[in-house]
Design a protein around this motif. Structure first.
Motif, PDB file in Angstrom:
ATOM      1  N   PRO A   3       0.810  -1.223   0.000  1.00 62.24           N
ATOM      2  CA  PRO A   3       0.000   0.000   0.000  1.00 62.24           C
ATOM      3  C   PRO A   3       0.847   1.280   0.000  1.00 62.24           C
ATOM      4  CG  PRO A   3      -0.895  -1.580   1.557  1.00 62.24           C
ATOM      5  CD  PRO A   3       0.378  -2.169   1.039  1.00 62.24           C
ATOM      6  N   ARG A   4       1.959   1.277   0.762  1.00 62.71           N
ATOM      7  CA  ARG A   4       2.756   2.495   0.846  1.00 62.71           C
ATOM      8  C   ARG A   4       3.393   2.839  -0.507  1.00 62.71           C
ATOM      9  NH1 ARG A   4       7.563   4.745   2.787  1.00 62.71           N
ATOM     10  NH2 ARG A   4       8.635   2.761   2.517  1.00 62.71           N
ATOM     11  N   ILE A   9       3.252   5.974  -5.761  1.00 65.74           N
ATOM     12  CA  ILE A   9       3.016   6.061  -7.209  1.00 65.74           C
ATOM     13  C   ILE A   9       1.834   6.994  -7.501  1.00 65.74           C
ATOM     14  CG2 ILE A   9       2.316   4.737  -9.250  1.00 65.74           C
ATOM     15  CD1 ILE A   9       3.802   2.329  -7.967  1.00 65.74           C
ATOM     16  N   PHE A  10       0.763   6.848  -6.737  1.00 66.24           N
ATOM     17  CA  PHE A  10      -0.410   7.716  -6.950  1.00 66.24           C
ATOM     18  C   PHE A  10      -0.035   9.181  -6.709  1.00 66.24           C
ATOM     19  CE2 PHE A  10      -3.478   4.060  -5.688  1.00 66.24           C
ATOM     20  CZ  PHE A  10      -3.356   3.530  -6.963  1.00 66.24           C
ATOM     21  N   SER A  34       8.589   8.679  -8.463  1.00 59.10           N
ATOM     22  CA  SER A  34       8.216   7.811  -7.345  1.00 59.10           C
ATOM     23  C   SER A  34       9.345   6.843  -6.977  1.00 59.10           C
ATOM     24  CB  SER A  34       6.963   7.002  -7.693  1.00 59.10           C
ATOM     25  OG  SER A  34       7.229   6.115  -8.771  1.00 59.10           O
ATOM     26  N   GLY A  35      10.358   6.713  -7.849  1.00 54.55           N
ATOM     27  CA  GLY A  35      11.425   5.771  -7.596  1.00 54.55           C
ATOM     28  C   GLY A  35      11.006   4.310  -7.778  1.00 54.55           C
ATOM     29  N   VAL A  36       9.914   4.104  -8.498  1.00 52.51           N
ATOM     30  CA  VAL A  36       9.449   2.736  -8.763  1.00 52.51           C
ATOM     31  C   VAL A  36       9.717   2.432 -10.238  1.00 52.51           C
ATOM     32  CG1 VAL A  36       7.440   1.203  -8.843  1.00 52.51           C
ATOM     33  CG2 VAL A  36       7.661   2.869  -6.981  1.00 52.51           C
ATOM     34  N   ASN A  37      10.189   1.220 -10.500  1.00 50.72           N
ATOM     35  CA  ASN A  37      10.542   0.852 -11.865  1.00 50.72           C
ATOM     36  C   ASN A  37       9.348   0.954 -12.825  1.00 50.72           C
ATOM     37  OD1 ASN A  37      11.255  -0.944 -14.191  1.00 50.72           O
ATOM     38  ND2 ASN A  37      13.167  -1.000 -13.003  1.00 50.72           N
ATOM     39  N   VAL A  57      -9.253   7.651  -7.687  1.00 45.96           N
ATOM     40  CA  VAL A  57     -10.199   6.989  -6.788  1.00 45.96           C
ATOM     41  C   VAL A  57      -9.533   6.564  -5.482  1.00 45.96           C
ATOM     42  CG1 VAL A  57     -11.755   5.010  -6.562  1.00 45.96           C
ATOM     43  CG2 VAL A  57     -11.648   6.270  -8.709  1.00 45.96           C
ATOM     44  N   GLU A  58      -8.234   6.224  -5.544  1.00 44.30           N
ATOM     45  CA  GLU A  58      -7.614   5.583  -4.380  1.00 44.30           C
ATOM     46  C   GLU A  58      -6.564   6.401  -3.641  1.00 44.30           C
ATOM     47  OE1 GLU A  58      -6.490   1.471  -5.403  1.00 44.30           O
ATOM     48  OE2 GLU A  58      -7.942   1.657  -7.028  1.00 44.30           O
ATOM     49  N   ALA A  59      -6.105   7.505  -4.219  1.00 48.09           N
ATOM     50  CA  ALA A  59      -5.042   8.272  -3.549  1.00 48.09           C
ATOM     51  C   ALA A  59      -5.561   8.875  -2.250  1.00 48.09           C
ATOM     52  CB  ALA A  59      -4.518   9.371  -4.465  1.00 48.09           C
ATOM     53  N   ASP A  60      -4.750   8.763  -1.187  1.00 45.36           N
ATOM     54  CA  ASP A  60      -5.139   9.327   0.107  1.00 45.36           C
ATOM     55  C   ASP A  60      -5.446  10.820   0.000  1.00 45.36           C
ATOM     56  OD1 ASP A  60      -4.733   6.867   1.228  1.00 45.36           O
ATOM     57  OD2 ASP A  60      -2.706   7.311   1.933  1.00 45.36           O
TER      58      ASP A  60
END
Lengths: 197, 197
Positions: A3-4, A9-10, A34-37, A57-60
């Motif tokens: 989730p984190r 990413i969001f 985001s530092g995600v591949n 829809v899902e971003a905090d």
């Protein structure tokens, strides 16, 4: 996905949208920020439209629990102050206004906006269900119409007219829809009866 | 400039906006489509933003006289059907939705949108002035709030939710704002009194 990591990413997706617009949003840019591949992101969301739809829809940042103040009036005023903050207070406002504005031009993003509103409405329905149980709302009242009137008024006033939303806006808009504008306001009715000096 | 020539230029401006978006709108393109010399257009409107602002406020396509049906309810329903047509019926809808969506991203166009709404509201005020003279609206009622609620609801439902506006939408929205959603509807009240089978 954890989730984190998903929220990172969001967050990057929404920041990039606010900074560069939908045209400037790329999965590559989200990966960098985001530092995600990049390939990891593509494995979960096949396109930038899918990624943005999920983020909306899902971003905090954009999600808020529906209020429960004990009255329909209190709940709607709180909901409306939330919509006003979403459309006028950065950083959420930069994201929300950019995404909703872009949805007008991009059919694949329009679907994301529809999911965003459907998801919000699903959560808002709790407010109306409680109001019905308390006897505050006739069965014939239409909750989606109420939300369209209230949230639409905020959009029109703040985004299209570019006018400030003062503190009374939420209370005034909710009073108009709950009580009707042709009904004399309580304070004025009392005044005309000589109950208030 | 001759009114007919001016309308040709406005028409070309709005068509080009609807077809290519604000990024694709150019004074050169308007000149080509309208058959009016580019330098003539620039003499009257110094930029594409100025040209579009003028077109939004003055083009016959987007202008409509405020209704005068004899009652506030009738006038507001007619106004709302007009807004619904403006946002859902081509060719006006292609133009209006494109222009208003683009206004969110382009500050110079936001000013044009503000002028568009201010100009419409100035014309809509006649509806509220007549309603006050007929005793249909308390002095405390806020006409701009009423228009924000009603027009905002159409925008939210049709553009953001992407849901169809059925024939009852205008009547339902106007009834909500005039009568209030907590007041039992006339038909239901009559039913509960045994006046309707």
């Amino acid at each position: 996905m954890a989730p984190r990591k998903e929220q990172q990413i969001f967050q990057a997706t929404l920041e990039l949208l606010a900074a560069k617009g939908y045209e400037g949003l790329t999965v590559e840019g989200v990966a960098e920020r985001s530092g995600v591949n990049k390939t990891t992101i593509y494995r979960w969301w096949p396109s930038k439209a899918a990624l943005l739809a999920a983020a909306l829809v899902e971003a905090d940042l954009l999600v808020s629990a529906p209020p429960d103040t004990g009255s329909l009036r209190g709940d709607l005023e709180a909901l409306l102050r939330g919509v006003a903050a979403l459309l006028t207070s950065p950083p959420a406002a930069d994201v929300a206004v950019a995404a909703l504005g872009a949805a007008v031009h991009h059919p694949e993003l329009a679907t994301a906006a529809q999911r965003f509103f459907a998801d919000r409405f699903a959560r808002e329905e709790a407010v109306f269900a409680r109001a019905r149980r308390r006897g505050e709302l006739p069965d014939t009242a239409d909750p989606m119409l109420i939300m369209d009137l209230l949230a639409g008024a905020v959009w029109l006033r703040a985004v299209f007219r570019g006018l400030p939303l003062d503190d009374d806006f939420a209370a005034g808009a909710v009073a108009a829809v709950l009580d009707g504008v042709t009904r004399p306001k309580a304070a004025d009715a009392a005044k005309s009866l000589g109950e208030v000096p």
